[in-house]
Design an enzyme around this catalytic site. Structure first.
Site, PDB file in Angstrom:
ATOM      1  N   GLY A  10       1.031  -1.314   0.081  1.00 25.66           N
ATOM      2  CA  GLY A  10      -0.164   0.187  -0.021  1.00 25.66           C
ATOM      3  C   GLY A  10       0.737   1.254   0.019  1.00 25.66           C
ATOM      4  O   GLY A  10       0.466   2.297   0.361  1.00 25.66           O
ATOM      5  N   GLY A  13      -0.410   4.626  -1.281  1.00 24.71           N
ATOM      6  CA  GLY A  13      -1.562   5.154  -0.567  1.00 24.71           C
ATOM      7  C   GLY A  13      -1.007   6.068   0.393  1.00 24.71           C
ATOM      8  O   GLY A  13      -0.032   6.664   0.858  1.00 24.71           O
ATOM      9  N   MET A  15      -1.344   6.414   4.009  1.00 25.96           N
ATOM     10  CA  MET A  15      -0.707   6.009   4.879  1.00 25.96           C
ATOM     11  C   MET A  15       0.839   5.201   4.615  1.00 25.96           C
ATOM     12  O   MET A  15       1.652   5.530   5.152  1.00 25.96           O
ATOM     13  CB  MET A  15      -1.387   4.818   5.902  1.00 25.96           C
ATOM     14  CG  MET A  15      -2.575   5.573   6.727  1.00 25.96           C
ATOM     15  SD  MET A  15      -1.688   6.080   8.375  1.00 25.96           S
ATOM     16  CE  MET A  15      -1.587   4.734   9.091  1.00 25.96           C
ATOM     17  N   GLY A  99      -1.290  -2.199  10.064  1.00 27.15           N
ATOM     18  CA  GLY A  99      -2.123  -1.065  10.392  1.00 27.15           C
ATOM     19  C   GLY A  99      -3.337  -1.210   9.550  1.00 27.15           C
ATOM     20  O   GLY A  99      -4.397  -0.218  10.275  1.00 27.15           O
ATOM     21  N   THR A 101      -7.174  -1.812   8.558  1.00 29.88           N
ATOM     22  CA  THR A 101      -8.159  -2.045   9.624  1.00 29.88           C
ATOM     23  C   THR A 101      -9.299  -2.794   8.921  1.00 29.88           C
ATOM     24  O   THR A 101      -9.343  -3.061   7.685  1.00 29.88           O
ATOM     25  CB  THR A 101      -8.867  -0.776   9.990  1.00 29.88           C
ATOM     26  OG1 THR A 101      -9.020   0.108   9.011  1.00 29.88           O
ATOM     27  CG2 THR A 101      -7.961   0.064  11.088  1.00 29.88           C
ATOM     28  N   ALA A 125      -2.570  -3.886  14.480  1.00 29.78           N
ATOM     29  CA  ALA A 125      -2.930  -2.791  15.334  1.00 29.78           C
ATOM     30  C   ALA A 125      -3.952  -1.873  14.681  1.00 29.78           C
ATOM     31  O   ALA A 125      -3.623  -1.174  13.517  1.00 29.78           O
ATOM     32  CB  ALA A 125      -1.928  -2.171  16.143  1.00 29.78           C
ATOM     33  N   PRO A 126      -5.338  -1.566  15.185  1.00 27.25           N
ATOM     34  CA  PRO A 126      -6.287  -0.875  14.503  1.00 27.25           C
ATOM     35  C   PRO A 126      -5.875   0.672  14.664  1.00 27.25           C
ATOM     36  O   PRO A 126      -6.466   1.487  14.074  1.00 27.25           O
ATOM     37  CB  PRO A 126      -7.581  -1.231  15.135  1.00 27.25           C
ATOM     38  CG  PRO A 126      -7.300  -1.995  16.283  1.00 27.25           C
ATOM     39  CD  PRO A 126      -5.864  -2.507  16.127  1.00 27.25           C
ATOM     40  N   HIS A 155     -13.837  12.418  12.460  1.00 34.34           N
ATOM     41  CA  HIS A 155     -13.032  12.129  11.534  1.00 34.34           C
ATOM     42  C   HIS A 155     -13.370  12.854   9.956  1.00 34.34           C
ATOM     43  O   HIS A 155     -14.262  13.367   9.937  1.00 34.34           O
ATOM     44  CB  HIS A 155     -13.223  10.374  11.119  1.00 34.34           C
ATOM     45  CG  HIS A 155     -12.346   9.838  12.116  1.00 34.34           C
ATOM     46  ND1 HIS A 155     -13.077   9.221  13.350  1.00 34.34           N
ATOM     47  CD2 HIS A 155     -11.083   8.930  12.179  1.00 34.34           C
ATOM     48  CE1 HIS A 155     -12.109   8.433  13.872  1.00 34.34           C
ATOM     49  NE2 HIS A 155     -11.076   8.547  13.232  1.00 34.34           N
ATOM     50  N   HIS A 156     -12.297  12.676   9.087  1.00 41.06           N
ATOM     51  CA  HIS A 156     -12.697  13.210   7.785  1.00 41.06           C
ATOM     52  C   HIS A 156     -13.727  12.818   7.203  1.00 41.06           C
ATOM     53  O   HIS A 156     -14.288  11.476   7.433  1.00 41.06           O
ATOM     54  CB  HIS A 156     -11.209  12.961   7.020  1.00 41.06           C
ATOM     55  CG  HIS A 156     -10.970  11.558   6.868  1.00 41.06           C
ATOM     56  ND1 HIS A 156     -11.445  10.697   5.885  1.00 41.06           N
ATOM     57  CD2 HIS A 156     -10.094  10.758   7.807  1.00 41.06           C
ATOM     58  CE1 HIS A 156     -10.947   9.775   6.169  1.00 41.06           C
ATOM     59  NE2 HIS A 156     -10.111   9.507   7.253  1.00 41.06           N
ATOM     60  N   LYS A 159     -14.361   8.772   5.656  1.00 42.12           N
ATOM     61  CA  LYS A 159     -14.345   7.895   6.225  1.00 42.12           C
ATOM     62  C   LYS A 159     -15.785   7.011   5.783  1.00 42.12           C
ATOM     63  O   LYS A 159     -16.723   7.495   5.979  1.00 42.12           O
ATOM     64  CB  LYS A 159     -14.366   7.875   7.642  1.00 42.12           C
ATOM     65  CG  LYS A 159     -14.038   6.701   8.539  1.00 42.12           C
ATOM     66  CD  LYS A 159     -13.448   7.192   9.989  1.00 42.12           C
ATOM     67  CE  LYS A 159     -13.703   5.660  10.878  1.00 42.12           C
ATOM     68  NZ  LYS A 159     -12.629   4.937  10.388  1.00 42.12           N
TER      69      LYS A 159
HETATM   70  P1  NAP Z   1      -5.269   4.499   0.776  1.00 43.10           P
HETATM   71  O1  NAP Z   1      -4.885   5.549   0.851  1.00 43.10           O
HETATM   72  O2  NAP Z   1      -6.594   3.866   0.141  1.00 43.10           O
HETATM   73  O3  NAP Z   1      -4.162   3.395   0.602  1.00 43.10           O
HETATM   74  C1  NAP Z   1      -4.389   2.056   0.289  1.00 43.10           C
HETATM   75  C2  NAP Z   1      -3.244   1.569  -0.470  1.00 43.10           C
HETATM   76  O4  NAP Z   1      -3.435   0.024  -0.858  1.00 43.10           O
HETATM   77  C3  NAP Z   1      -3.485   2.138  -2.169  1.00 43.10           C
HETATM   78  O5  NAP Z   1      -2.091   2.588  -2.540  1.00 43.10           O
HETATM   79  C4  NAP Z   1      -4.221   1.057  -2.649  1.00 43.10           C
HETATM   80  O6  NAP Z   1      -3.761   1.159  -4.199  1.00 43.10           O
HETATM   81  C5  NAP Z   1      -3.350  -0.294  -2.216  1.00 43.10           C
HETATM   82  N1  NAP Z   1      -3.641  -1.352  -2.426  1.00 43.10           N
HETATM   83  C6  NAP Z   1      -5.331  -1.737  -2.637  1.00 43.10           C
HETATM   84  N2  NAP Z   1      -5.493  -3.125  -2.894  1.00 43.10           N
HETATM   85  C7  NAP Z   1      -4.153  -3.737  -3.092  1.00 43.10           C
HETATM   86  C8  NAP Z   1      -3.681  -4.718  -3.255  1.00 43.10           C
HETATM   87  N3  NAP Z   1      -4.409  -5.805  -3.597  1.00 43.10           N
HETATM   88  N4  NAP Z   1      -2.433  -5.073  -3.075  1.00 43.10           N
HETATM   89  C9  NAP Z   1      -1.449  -4.073  -2.765  1.00 43.10           C
HETATM   90  N5  NAP Z   1      -2.055  -2.822  -2.748  1.00 43.10           N
HETATM   91  C10 NAP Z   1      -3.270  -2.555  -2.601  1.00 43.10           C
HETATM   92  O7  NAP Z   1      -5.734   4.237   2.295  1.00 43.10           O
HETATM   93  P2  NAP Z   1      -5.075   4.795   3.838  1.00 43.10           P
HETATM   94  O8  NAP Z   1      -5.748   5.887   4.238  1.00 43.10           O
HETATM   95  O9  NAP Z   1      -3.720   4.787   3.333  1.00 43.10           O
HETATM   96  O10 NAP Z   1      -5.392   3.684   4.640  1.00 43.10           O
HETATM   97  C11 NAP Z   1      -4.888   2.221   4.396  1.00 43.10           C
HETATM   98  C12 NAP Z   1      -5.180   1.431   5.440  1.00 43.10           C
HETATM   99  O11 NAP Z   1      -4.867   1.850   6.796  1.00 43.10           O
HETATM  100  C13 NAP Z   1      -6.676   1.354   5.984  1.00 43.10           C
HETATM  101  O12 NAP Z   1      -7.246   0.043   6.442  1.00 43.10           O
HETATM  102  C14 NAP Z   1      -7.071   2.391   7.192  1.00 43.10           C
HETATM  103  O13 NAP Z   1      -8.292   2.163   7.785  1.00 43.10           O
HETATM  104  C15 NAP Z   1      -5.892   2.148   8.025  1.00 43.10           C
HETATM  105  N6  NAP Z   1      -5.302   2.958   8.784  1.00 43.10           N
HETATM  106  C16 NAP Z   1      -4.958   2.455  10.282  1.00 43.10           C
HETATM  107  C17 NAP Z   1      -4.233   3.267  11.074  1.00 43.10           C
HETATM  108  C18 NAP Z   1      -3.805   2.666  12.147  1.00 43.10           C
HETATM  109  O14 NAP Z   1      -3.389   3.354  12.998  1.00 43.10           O
HETATM  110  N7  NAP Z   1      -3.600   1.349  12.354  1.00 43.10           N
HETATM  111  C19 NAP Z   1      -4.596   4.749  10.969  1.00 43.10           C
HETATM  112  C20 NAP Z   1      -5.069   5.250   9.543  1.00 43.10           C
HETATM  113  C21 NAP Z   1      -5.431   4.402   8.639  1.00 43.10           C
HETATM  114  P3  NAP Z   1      -4.850   1.871  -4.953  1.00 43.10           P
HETATM  115  O15 NAP Z   1      -4.437   3.540  -4.429  1.00 43.10           O
HETATM  116  O16 NAP Z   1      -4.180   1.797  -6.443  1.00 43.10           O
HETATM  117  O17 NAP Z   1      -6.242   1.307  -5.095  1.00 43.10           O
END
Ligand code: NAP
Length: 267
Positions: A10, A13, A15, A99, A101, A125-126, A155-156, A159
């Protein structure tokens, strides 16, 4: 282990790109591979806004693990991909720091058992913001003395889930220290549905969605003549990175997969 090789899934993305910046600043971490669906064969430096690095993007995590020597996987994707990546990491002897969720409890149980069988350390970890983990733990403690409580999470507006995973986790922790209690007036009536928020074991959770916000939560406890508010704000996604680094340093020496950063912070 003095030097740790990291793969980020990811990586382009919101994060994931923040994780690449964090790795770039850490002298003991080296980025060795990126996994994402869109940039196969490209270098990190080919993508605008990512660090200047020749490390390659893969769309197949198994191929990535075969071609690079990785110690840790950071997964920040979505539940379907994250589950597949975590399983692949454990099977390749790579420690997952997840990370992403939205995993089901069955998936977490299965991954925990697989890691135990393979003696691989890891964490799912969520919430990796260390302040948020402390906010949840302080709330659990306060609930022993103040059973009247309401949770407001903000949140934004992109979400999709409500209430947030952090709000649900906070309510579950409070529930451990609070006898079931229906709050508010016994005959209270909502003139507009949802006015009192979501109900969890008699306490209320309110979800606010507005542009410009990142992740914010306040937990307000009250007793006769007093009020205690425990509040945490993530102003930027950078707030999750110190917890991810903290987790990486721990999983290197672990032989099991744990769920929740609090298990490392309370040790
Ligand atoms: P995001 O911007 O949508 O990033 C997700 C990334 O994963 C994108 O680059 C996406 O590619 C890629 N992806 C999707 N399907 C994939 C696959 N099959 N194989 C490889 N890569 C793939 O989301 P984000 O805001 O960064 O959040 C990512 C995750 O972190 C979410 O689950 C969010 O809830 C979680 N999060 C956790 C915390 C924590 O503290 N644990 C904090 C914030 C967010 P495309 O863009 O090309 O689809």
């Amino acid at each position: 282990m003095s030097h740790i090789n990291v793969v980020v899934a990811g990586a382009s993305g919101k994060m994931g790109s923040e994780a690449l910046q964090m790795i770039d600043y850490q002298p003991d971490l080296t980025l060795v591979g990126c996994v994402d669906i869109n940039h196969t064969g490209k270098k990190v430096s080919d993508i605008e806004g990512l660090p200047n690095s020749d490390v390659l993007f893969y769309d197949d995590i198994n191929l990535c693990f075969e071609e690079v020597s990785a110690d840790v996987l950071i997964d920040l994707t979505n539940p379907k991909a994250g589950y597949k990546h975590t399983k692949a990491a454990i099977l390749h002897g790579v420690r997952p720091v997840v990370g992403t969720t939205g995993f089901s409890s069955e998936q977490i149980k299965e991954l925990t058992e697989l890691a135990k069988e393979k003696q691989i350390g890891g964490i799912i970890a969520p919430n990796f913001a260390m302040g948020a983990v402390l906010m949840m733990q302080f709330s659990k403690w306060a609930a022993k003395f103040f059973p009247d409580v309401e949770i407001i999470e903000k949140h934004h507006d992109q979400k999709v889930d409500a209430p947030s995973g952090t709000a649900i986790k906070t309510a579950e922790l409070i529930q451990e220290n609070r006898p079931t209690k229906k709050q508010g007036h016994p005959e209270e009536e909502e003139f507009i549905s949802g006015a009192r928020g979501a109900e969890f074991d008699g306490m209320r959770i309110h979800s606010v969605r507005l542009p410009g916000l990142v992740a914010h939560q306040e937990v307000t406890f009250a007793g006769p003549g007093e009020n205690l508010t425990i509040k945490h704000d993530s102003f930027h996604r950078e707030s999750f990175m110190s917890g991810i680094k903290f987790a990486i340093d721990h999983v290197i020496n672990m032989t099991e997969l744990i769920y929740g950063l609090e298990h490392l912070m309370l040790d």
